[in-house]
Design a protein around this motif. Structure first.
Motif, short mmCIF file in Angstrom:
data_model
loop_
_atom_site.label_atom_id
_atom_site.label_comp_id
_atom_site.label_asym_id
_atom_site.label_seq_id
_atom_site.Cartn_x
_atom_site.Cartn_y
_atom_site.Cartn_z
N VAL A 60 64.77 -38.59 0.89
CA VAL A 60 65.18 -39.52 1.91
C VAL A 60 64.81 -39.09 3.17
O VAL A 60 64.71 -37.85 3.42
CB VAL A 60 66.61 -39.75 2.00
N ASN A 61 64.78 -40.11 4.11
CA ASN A 61 64.58 -39.65 5.47
C ASN A 61 65.52 -40.10 6.63
O ASN A 61 66.36 -40.89 6.08
CB ASN A 61 63.00 -39.90 5.88
N SER A 62 65.53 -39.72 7.85
CA SER A 62 66.48 -40.05 8.66
C SER A 62 66.53 -41.71 8.99
O SER A 62 67.66 -42.13 9.16
CB SER A 62 66.44 -39.31 9.99
N VAL A 65 68.59 -43.13 6.27
CA VAL A 65 69.90 -42.69 6.45
C VAL A 65 70.47 -43.56 7.42
O VAL A 65 71.62 -44.09 7.12
CB VAL A 65 70.18 -41.24 6.47
N GLN A 90 67.71 -33.03 -2.05
CA GLN A 90 67.42 -33.22 -1.06
C GLN A 90 68.32 -34.07 -0.16
O GLN A 90 68.66 -34.03 0.95
CB GLN A 90 65.86 -33.57 -1.19
N GLN A 93 71.59 -32.87 1.15
CA GLN A 93 71.55 -32.04 2.19
C GLN A 93 71.19 -33.06 3.44
O GLN A 93 71.99 -32.65 4.33
CB GLN A 93 70.20 -31.25 1.89
N VAL A 94 70.58 -34.08 3.39
CA VAL A 94 70.41 -34.74 4.63
C VAL A 94 71.69 -35.62 4.87
O VAL A 94 72.07 -35.57 6.06
CB VAL A 94 69.29 -35.59 4.54
N MET A 97 74.13 -33.40 6.41
CA MET A 97 73.50 -32.93 7.76
C MET A 97 74.07 -33.99 8.84
O MET A 97 74.22 -33.59 10.03
CB MET A 97 72.13 -32.36 7.80
N LEU A 98 73.85 -35.09 8.36
CA LEU A 98 73.63 -36.15 9.40
C LEU A 98 75.43 -36.84 9.24
O LEU A 98 75.58 -37.78 10.03
CB LEU A 98 72.78 -37.43 9.19
N GLY A 99 76.07 -36.20 8.70
CA GLY A 99 77.45 -36.55 8.58
C GLY A 99 77.82 -37.82 7.58
O GLY A 99 78.85 -38.30 7.81
N LEU A 100 77.10 -38.32 7.02
CA LEU A 100 77.28 -39.32 6.25
C LEU A 100 78.21 -39.43 5.15
O LEU A 100 79.04 -40.16 4.69
CB LEU A 100 75.79 -39.98 5.46
N ASN B 655 63.39 -27.80 -0.13
CA ASN B 655 63.89 -29.27 0.44
C ASN B 655 63.89 -29.13 1.64
O ASN B 655 63.92 -30.25 2.29
CB ASN B 655 65.02 -29.43 -0.26
N GLU B 663 60.14 -35.72 8.35
CA GLU B 663 60.57 -36.12 9.74
C GLU B 663 59.53 -36.13 10.83
O GLU B 663 59.40 -36.71 11.63
CB GLU B 663 61.80 -35.21 10.04
#
Lengths: 131, 757
Positions: A60-62, A65, A90, A93-94, A97-100, B655, B663
């Motif tokens: 996934v990318n930002s 998200v 993965q 992790q994202v 990190m992004l608070g989801l 990862n 990004e």
């Protein structure tokens, strides 16, 4: 994983008044928007809960998200709950990190997600976390 | 190629330096050598700089001058370039005195304006520091008296002794004499070269004496009792090594805003053989003409322009004018030079030169000597050998066709361009082949009578014992071997071509070496041996037929050269077949593969002992260019995953690296108006880290201050402006070091992930 994940149609299914939407191999802008459109369609159909299943999602990318946040907002406005299921490493992790993860519940798999939603409905609590 | 080497801010003022210090490359050792000269120190008192032509010796001295000028309270740097334009010894000496006093006053007043525009001699007295006033006035008065008496010897002594006089009054200096070889051309009763040598050796002032390597010592060592430079150290200044030359091209392109790519950069570095003079002149011409150096065709067009009328042309013209001032003689000289160059080996007898130039021996000798000094030819008593330098050869051929054969200029330009264009890929191929050679000569030089396991020199034995074994295992096996071979003590090693020119026809110069030495003590005829080592190219094991060719060829070389005891050694990257091995054993020829050679090299290297676990360096850098869009960042992510796995990063870290790279690619795509729509990536593997660089051309992404808006610790969710700026926050969180580098055209992001200790 294909390199053109966004071109694949988004698969979804109904389990009562719960919609299960399956994200593709790569959650980016294009595929995220397709997921979002499918979720909105299911909410408009009157679904009371959404399960977003990430079993196939290796990356996934930002931007993807940020689109998911739009889905969460839309669900909240419709009074529906959202559960993420089968989140791979993965993506987890994202999301973290992004608070989801503060805004949705995470389930091990689709079955677990549906069970969480059923339990919440039984006790009359929306499964979404408080913002 | 985007220019990737941002220039650093110059650490000091440029006074005499003609290029910014950032563009002065590959000379740090030479600068350190000059810096080590200090008055009253116990170190060397002077330095001889023996420079190859066009190697940048003058710029070295000018850069040194600029550096030392900033050091207040230290010795005053004095740069003086001897020139035949002074015509006489007396005028040159006078100019030196004037320069000396002007630069001394400039340094002591910290006013560099006097350096490039020296005030009249008398005015310098008034401008001098009060502590210098008295002695400078005395020197000027003494000079005026000597000048009025027309006493050349007294005048020269006085002028050259000025640094010593100044030092005695507390004004210390460091004298940088440039182009000392050119004093030979000055007329006068005094031999200025000898005078300079005497002063430099005996004065309590450090001197740097620089000049062309084939002329400097002859200039200084004239007379009956040559000066001994025991207290001097020597620097041999060659053209730039290949990596420095490439960096110079890159930096000049950046500074001059010339577009080039890696292929043309390498061609320029190779074509000019790393000469800072030619490379700088060429890049300056590219700037002046606005040519984009993005193809071999554009490069060679500019090269031919330079050859026909640019600085390269003017340099050779000036040298030939100096050597043969009379036009008819010069034209005859060009003819003889050209004819000699096209002879086999570029050689011709000196006697033929005398006849064709119609010069008496006493007139011919200075011509030949000057050609030799400028390295346009080598004068070896009985014959002349024209230099193989391609720029010189191209100039010579074009000059001959224009000036002597009177061919139409358009025809000469067109054919020269065709020829140089055809040669360009060959030049690069030669460079690549040279770079891939195994370095036999260097290896032979390191033999030094050491004992090594015999299997390192027998490919069949090595294959039987160590095929499939890893480096450590092979190292342990070799350590345990009892059959050892004593290598000779090599006293001289050179390319085989240097001994036997015909070898040029069958292999590259680097791939066949001859080493003379002794395989036992004492140094006696019986122990004298010659090793001939040849590298046979091949992607697979070499078969019997080709091996036989070499087994026959090398003894013929030995025979032709008169070598008596010979040891032959054949090397091939992948070794030899079993049938070839049989032949090698029959003929008693040593054989090795690349792997054996690496292991042997490690054993002969004090810091690279194989038994201590050292292994050949793995490839350390990967590059990749992907088009923007179409989810191509996933291809990059897959690539970096493979590289990170090799480095044994943990899955979680892999990862993180993949996410950060994805990004970064998205950032490059989204935040640039890239003209080529490409993302350039470089993955550099170091012992403890992986460095990923992502760059793109076009508009810059937000500055560091703007990037910081999303890294203030606030929850990003709910910040409406923040959602699409998470990429940079993610990258900073996921990677250990993140750095944005400003480049002229676009953005470069460098991300580093360290391996856990």
């Amino acid at each position: 994983m294909t390199d053109q994940a966004g071109e694949q149609p988004v698969r979804s299914e109904r389990a009562g008044d719960v919609a299960v939407v399956y994200a593709g191999e790569y959650l980016n802008k294009l595929s995220g928007e397709r997921v979002e459109r499918e979720c909105r369609r299911r909410l408009e159909e009157g679904c009371r809960a959404l399960v977003l299943d990430f079993r196939q999602t290796g990356m996934v990318n930002s931007i993807g998200v940020s689109i998911l946040l739009g889905v969460i907002d839309a669900a909240e406005r419709a009074g529906a709950s959202v559960v993420f299921s089968a989140v791979q490493h993965q993506a987890a992790q994202v999301f973290e990190m992004l608070g989801l993860t503060r805004h949705v519940r995470i389930a091990k798999n689709r079955t677990d997600a549906l069970a969480q939603i059923a339990n919440s409905a039984a006790v009359g609590v929306a499964p979404n976390k408080t913002k | 190629m985007s220019n990737e080497i941002p220039l650093q801010r110059s650490p000091h003022r440029r006074i005499l330096g003609r290029v910014a210090p950032d563009l002065f490359l590959g000379r740090s050792d030479a600068l350190a050598g000059i810096a080590s000269l200090a008055p009253h120190a116990s170190g060397p008192r002077g330095l001889l700089v023996l420079a190859a032509p066009a190697a940048g010796a003058s710029e070295l001295l000018r850069q040194a001058y600029d550096k030392f000028f900033q050091q207040h309270g230290a010795a005053s740097p004095i740069y003086f370039q001897w020139s035949r334009n002074d015509r006489t010894v007396a005028l040159a000496a006078r100019r030196f005195l004037h320069t000396f006093l002007a630069q001394l006053v400039a340094h002591r007043r910290d006013d560099p304006s006097f350096v490039n525009a020296p005030p009249p001699l008398r005015d310098l007295i008034d401008l001098a520091d009060p502590s210098d006033y008295e002695w400078i006035e005395r020197v000027v008065e003494a000079f005026e008296r000597a000048r009025d008496r027309a006493d050349e010897r007294a005048l020269v002594h006085l002028c050259l002794s000025a640094p010593q006089l100044a030092a005695a009054r507390g004004a210390r200096s460091l004298i940088l004499f440039d182009d000392v070889h050119s004093v030979d051309k000055l007329k006068g009763e005094v031999n200025l070269g000898i005078e300079i040598a005497q002063v430099a050796v005996h004065a309590e002032v450090p001197f740097v004496l620089s000049g062309l390597r084939r002329g400097l010592l002859d200039t200084l060592n004239g007379g009956d009792s040559p000066t001994r430079f025991d207290s001097f150290t020597t620097i041999n200044l060659e053209t730039l090594a290949d990596p420095d030359a490439r960096t110079l091209v890159d930096r000049l392109a950046y500074a001059r805003r010339v577009t080039l790519n890696e292929q043309t950069r390498d061609l320029i570095a190779q074509q000019f053989d790393g000469s800072p003079f030619y490379v700088s002149a060429f890049m300056q011409a590219a700037k002046r003409t606005g040519v984009e150096l993005t193809s071999f065709l554009n490069c060679q067009k500019l090269y031919v322009d330079e050859l026909m009328g640019g600085r390269a042309n003017r340099r050779f013209n000036a040298i030939l004018e100096e050597i043969a001032p009379v036009l008819t003689t010069r034209r005859a000289l060009v003819r003889v030079l050209h004819d000699s160059a096209v002879n086999a080996g570029g050689k011709s007898p000196a006697e033929a030169w005398r006849r064709r130039l119609e010069l008496e021996p006493e007139q011919l000798y200075p011509v030949m000597n000057a050609l030799h000094t400028h390295e346009l030819a080598s004068f070896n008593a009985t014959f002349m050998e024209i230099s193989a330098n391609p720029v010189w050869r191209d100039y010579l051929k074009a000059s001959y066709r224009l000036q002597v054969a009177a061919e139409p200029r358009a025809l000469v330009v067109a054919e020269t361009l065709l020829e140089t264009l055809k040669r360009a890929p060959q030049t690069m191929a030669r460079h690549y082949r040279r770079a891939s050679a195994l370095g036999l000569r260097e290896l032979l030089e390191r033999f030094d009578a050491q004992r090594v396991p015999a299997s390192l020199l027998h490919n069949d034995r090595f294959s039987r014992a160590y095929r499939g074994a890893d480096t450590e295992e092979a190292g342990a096996g070799l350590d345990a071997e009892t059959d050892l071979i004593r290598l000779p003590q090599v006293v001289h090693a050179a390319s085989c071509e240097s001994f036997h020119l015909a070898m040029r026809q069958v292999c590259d110069e680097e791939r066949c070496a001859v080493a003379h030495g002794f395989d036992a003590m004492p140094y006696a005829d019986a122990n004298e041996i010659v090793w001939i080592a040849a590298e046979i190219e091949g992607k697979m094991e070499i078969g019997r037929a080709l091996t036989e060719v070499w087994c026959d060829r090398l003894p013929q070389v030995a025979n032709a050269c008169g070598f008596r005891r010979v040891r032959l050694w054949l090397v091939s990257p992948e070794g030899f077949t079993a049938e070839a091995a049989e032949l090698l054993n029959e003929r008693d020829v040593f054989s090795s593969s690349r792997r054996q050679l690496e292991l042997l090299t490690a054993r002969l290297s004090p810091e690279g002992l194989i038994g201590e676990g050292a292994s050949p360096e793995p490839p350390d850098e990967f590059e990749m260019v992907i088009p923007m869009g179409g989810d191509t960042e996933l291809i990059a992510a897959h690539t970096v995953e493979q590289i990170a796995r090799r480095l044994k990063f943990m899955p979680e870290a892999i990862n993180q690296i993949k996410t950060a790279l994805v990004e970064a690619c998205i950032n490059a795509s989204e935040h640039s108006l890239s003209p080529d729509r490409k993302i350039y990536q470089r993955f550099r593997v170091e012992s403890d880290r992986l460095v990923v660089t992502v760059s793109s051309r076009g508009v810059r992404i937000p500055t560091a201050a703007q990037q910081g808006q999303n890294s203030n610790g606030h929850d990003p969710v709910g910040e409406s402006a923040g959602r699409r700026g998470w990429g940079l926050k993610l990258i900073r969180t996921l990677m250990d070091e993140v750095e944005f580098e400003r480049v002229d055209d676009g953005t470069r992001l460098r991300m580093t992930k360290f391996l856990p200790r």
